[in-house]
Motif scaffolding. Structure first.
Motif, mmCIF file in Angstrom:
data_model
loop_
_atom_site.group_PDB
_atom_site.id
_atom_site.type_symbol
_atom_site.label_atom_id
_atom_site.label_comp_id
_atom_site.label_asym_id
_atom_site.label_seq_id
_atom_site.Cartn_x
_atom_site.Cartn_y
_atom_site.Cartn_z
ATOM 1 N N SER A 174 52.551 5.127 98.130
ATOM 2 C CA SER A 174 52.955 3.715 98.101
ATOM 3 C C SER A 174 54.477 3.596 98.161
ATOM 4 O O SER A 174 55.024 2.762 98.908
ATOM 5 C CB SER A 174 52.405 3.054 96.835
ATOM 6 N N GLU A 175 55.174 4.443 97.388
ATOM 7 C CA GLU A 175 56.641 4.388 97.360
ATOM 8 C C GLU A 175 57.246 4.811 98.704
ATOM 9 O O GLU A 175 58.151 4.158 99.236
ATOM 10 C CB GLU A 175 57.177 5.310 96.250
ATOM 11 N N GLU A 176 56.707 5.950 99.240
ATOM 12 C CA GLU A 176 57.258 6.480 100.491
ATOM 13 C C GLU A 176 57.051 5.492 101.648
ATOM 14 O O GLU A 176 57.945 5.276 102.475
ATOM 15 C CB GLU A 176 56.595 7.816 100.835
ATOM 16 N N SER A 177 55.844 4.921 101.718
ATOM 17 C CA SER A 177 55.553 3.997 102.822
ATOM 18 C C SER A 177 56.375 2.717 102.724
ATOM 19 O O SER A 177 56.764 2.124 103.729
ATOM 20 C CB SER A 177 54.059 3.664 102.858
ATOM 21 N N SER A 178 56.669 2.270 101.471
ATOM 22 C CA SER A 178 57.472 1.051 101.295
ATOM 23 C C SER A 178 58.907 1.257 101.765
ATOM 24 O O SER A 178 59.612 0.308 102.087
ATOM 25 C CB SER A 178 57.459 0.613 99.831
ATOM 26 N N GLN A 179 59.328 2.534 101.801
ATOM 27 C CA GLN A 179 60.685 2.842 102.256
ATOM 28 C C GLN A 179 60.696 3.286 103.718
ATOM 29 O O GLN A 179 61.716 3.766 104.217
ATOM 30 C CB GLN A 179 61.288 3.939 101.362
ATOM 31 N N GLY A 180 59.544 3.128 104.406
ATOM 32 C CA GLY A 180 59.456 3.421 105.830
ATOM 33 C C GLY A 180 59.428 4.887 106.168
ATOM 34 O O GLY A 180 59.714 5.268 107.301
ATOM 35 N N ARG A 181 59.096 5.753 105.219
ATOM 36 C CA ARG A 181 59.071 7.199 105.463
ATOM 37 C C ARG A 181 57.684 7.635 105.977
ATOM 38 O O ARG A 181 56.678 6.969 105.759
ATOM 39 C CB ARG A 181 59.416 7.953 104.185
ATOM 40 N N GLU A 182 57.670 8.813 106.604
ATOM 41 C CA GLU A 182 56.427 9.379 107.131
ATOM 42 C C GLU A 182 55.547 9.852 105.960
ATOM 43 O O GLU A 182 55.987 10.625 105.105
ATOM 44 C CB GLU A 182 56.758 10.571 108.046
#
Length: 673
Positions: free
Chosen positions: A109-117
């Motif tokens: 959830s955190e990674e995707s919210s920051q636009g990361r793969e």
């Protein structure tokens, strides 16, 4: 597929052999029951197979990746956890996976919210989720609750410390723990001890559906009938395998023993017959008969002599007598109730208990664990006070009590002292003789009571009960720890007892054989069922079906379902499956059966003719031998041997008789062969 194979396992304690050259194999999916007398080596065998005990010689192997679970008779948890905490610890890896899934979900959830793969994390999450599902991650808590409830642990027990549980509760918890672990090979040593009938039935169903392999030591004959398909009998340090359940084993063993004895006796009879023939041949001294005697002796020496079938190991000898007879009314109980604790912690055991027990009745008390059966026994004997109600004892009622925990035995005494201290009028010799009837022989009478096995303590307690002369025997789970042979002797002795029995038991084989009435104790009183266990269960199912039918009927008609006495009073509308046609049609075996009977009849006729002819020839031999003996005696007299004509005549007759005797012997021998 064979998952365990044993070859020539041998184990001794000191110089005493326990197991000698024991070989067997266990197939995947087998349900094996191990039976034998107490002390025969059953538990020793399981300890060897589980790796807890080293063997002296021989070997065994277990197939790769086979996980073994072992329930011992005396599993004592050292854990300070709660009941539920102990069960949760079995799923530590699953719980860790659950925590890891939560962390992964949060990280994705955190990674995707920051636009990361996050594709790699998603793959990792998917793989872990699949493993979590495979390990029953979403259902393990429900599984824990289900098994704990089935093992008679209600939710109020979940937070109890294991250290506060009774011995029986610890055994049930150990079994619950083992079942949750689901080993490939399940080794169970007396798993039915401390289980009530409801739990026993659940365990039987669970084990029948169990995907792994089961090896169980049990003296519960009903349980073995329901769960096993092979029986290993440990006897005289050997192991013999039988296919089928306990009933099949018992019948096959009976036939095997009868066949072995018949073969031995037949061989002994034949040996005696041959020895008699040889004696007769030698006695008459002719060259032809002497050669025949020599030939028969050689053949007799070459016979492989069968050993006499070993005598059955000693059985307990027990006979209950009453010192005097009680009145016709033994126990009358009215509106009895009992609870424990106070305030919010108060727990009602039972209420509204009504009882009327007459002289000579054999009454068995059943009900779930914790309902208060043992407490009710103690109230009847005056050892515990009820909260309400009253008890009236009849004239000359004298109780004798058997305690399942054996707390009435003095642990510091020797076996001899334990009996002697209670019955001082008996001499040491008389006490030792009595102890011998209960299988305490030689130096075993000097063992400390505290060092005895469960079965030995049970036998000692039964001996003291037998000597008490009580006319009302009150017994709490008396068949626990007794081996099957001792149970059978005990059951027969109770059936012959002229007094009154009040017994708590979960032994369904015992409940089928002994009681005249079964009493089911529940929270609201007692229900009476005449007869044994099978009738009791049939009646229970009938009542249950009646209640179910009334509920369905009331739902259909819009009438609120009634319960309790009203539901029990209905007919129930119970339907039963049509019974199978026992007569049946022609199965095609009629002609072969008639042919077999005809052949049997012909064979019996032939054997009767042979027997008749054999008897005739034996009578002829005896008569001819008597004539020969008489002539030989006469020829020795002076009147005969001095007259050459008479002696020649006698000699001619003697030769003829000897020739006749030889021919008669030939005919008799041909019949024997």
């Amino acid at each position: 597929m064979i998952i365990l194979s044993a070859n020539n396992i041998t184990k001794t304690y000191g110089i005493a052999p326990i197991l000698t050259s024991v070989s067997f194999h266990i197939n995947e999916g087998d349900r094996i029951g191990i039976v034998g007398l107490n002390g025969a080596g059953k538990t020793t065998l399981l300890n060897i197979l589980s790796g807890r005990l080293a063997l002296d010689s021989g070997d065994f192997f277990v197939s790769a990746n086979t996980k073994i679970g072992y329930l011992r008779q005396s599993d004592n948890f050292e854990s300070e956890k709660t009941v539920y905490g102990e069960m949760l610890s079995i799923f530590e890896e699953v719980i860790a996976m659950e925590h890891e899934l939560e962390l992964l979900s949060h990280r994705i959830s955190e990674e995707s919210s920051q636009g990361r793969e996050v594709s790699k994390l998603l793959h990792q999450y998917d793989d872990l989720t699949e493993e979590f599902k495979r390990r029953n991650g979403y259902g393990f808590k429900s599984e824990i609750n289900g098994i704990l409830n089935s093992m008679a642990f209600p939710e109020e027990f979940f937070q109890k410390k294991i250290s506060t549980l009774s011995g029986g509760e610890r055994t049930r918890l150990a079994l619950a723990s083992l079942l949750l672990k689901k080993p490939d090979l399940l080794l169970l040593d007396e798993p039915t001890n401390h289980l009530d009938i409801g739990t026993l039935k659940w365990l039987e169903q669970y084990l029948r559906a169990y995907s792994g392999t089961i090896v169980v030591i049990s003296h519960d004959r009903y349980f073995l009938d329901q769960t096993v398909n092979r029986v290993f009998e440990v006897e005289n340090h050997k192991l013999v395998t039988y296919e089928g359940n306990y009933t099949a084993y018992a019948e096959k063993k009976r036939l095997k023993e009868a066949d072995e004895l018949r073969k031995y006796e037949h061989q002994q009879k034949e040996i005696q017959r041959q020895e008699e023939i040889i004696r007769r041949f030698k006695q008459h001294g002719t060259e032809k008969l002497a050669k025949r005697a020599q030939s028969r002796e050689k053949r007799l020496d070459q016979i492989e002599r069968l050993e006499r079938p070993s005598a059955q190991p000693g059985k307990m000898k027990i006979r209950f007598k009453q010192a005097y007879q009680s009145g016709n009314d033994v126990v009358v109980v009215k509106e009895l109730s009992k609870s424990f604790g106070r305030g919010e912690e108060k727990r009602q055991l039972f209420q509204n208990v009504e009882l009327d027990i007459k002289r000579g009745e054999r009454v068995c008390l059943v009900g779930p664990n914790g309902i208060g059966k043992t407490t009710l026994l103690k109230i009847i004997m005056g050892e515990t006070d009820p909260d309400q109600g009253h008890i009236k004892l009849g004239h000359n009622v004298f109780f004798g009590y058997y305690d399942q925990e054996q707390n009435l035995l003095g642990s510091g005494n020797t076996v001899l002292e334990e009996v002697h201290s209670a019955y001082r009028l008996y001499s040491d010799t008389e006490v030792r003789s009595l102890l011998g009837r209960f299988l305490f022989k030689n130096d075993t009478v000097f063992q400390q009571v505290s060092s005895l096995s469960g079965g030995e303590k049970a036998r000692l307690a039964l001996l003291k009960l037998m000597l008490s002369g009580s006319n009302v025997l009150v017994m709490d789970e008396p068949t626990n720890h007794l081996d099957i042979a001792s149970k059978e002797v005990f059951e027969d002795s109770l059936s012959d007892f002229p007094g009154t029995l009040i017994v708590v038991s979960h032994d369904r084989y015992f409940l089928n054989k002994v009681p005249t009435r079964i009493l089911e104790l529940n929270g609201d009183g007692i229900e009476n069922f005449l007869g044994g266990y099978d009738y009791y269960m049939e009646k229970k199912q009938s009542i249950s079906s009646g209640r179910s039918y009334l509920g369905e009927l009331n739902q259909k008609t819009g009438v609120e379902s009634r319960s309790g006495a009203a539901a029990r009073g209905g007919n129930g509308g119970q339907s039963s499956d049509a019974s199978p046609d026992l007569v049946g049609g022609d199965d095609g075996n009629g002609l072969s059966s008639m042919e077999a009977r005809r052949r049997d009849k012909e064979e019996q006729t032939r054997l009767r003719r042979l027997e008749k002819e054999q008897k005739r020839l034996e009578e002829s031999i005896a008569e001819t031998e008597e004539k020969i003996e008489w002539i030989q005696h006469e020829m020795c007299s002076e009147e005969i041997y001095s007259d050459h004509e008479k002696i020649a005549s006698y000699q001619s007759e003697l030769n003829g008789l000897r020739e006749l005797l030889a021919k008669t012997y030939e005919a008799w021998i041909s019949l024997q062969e």
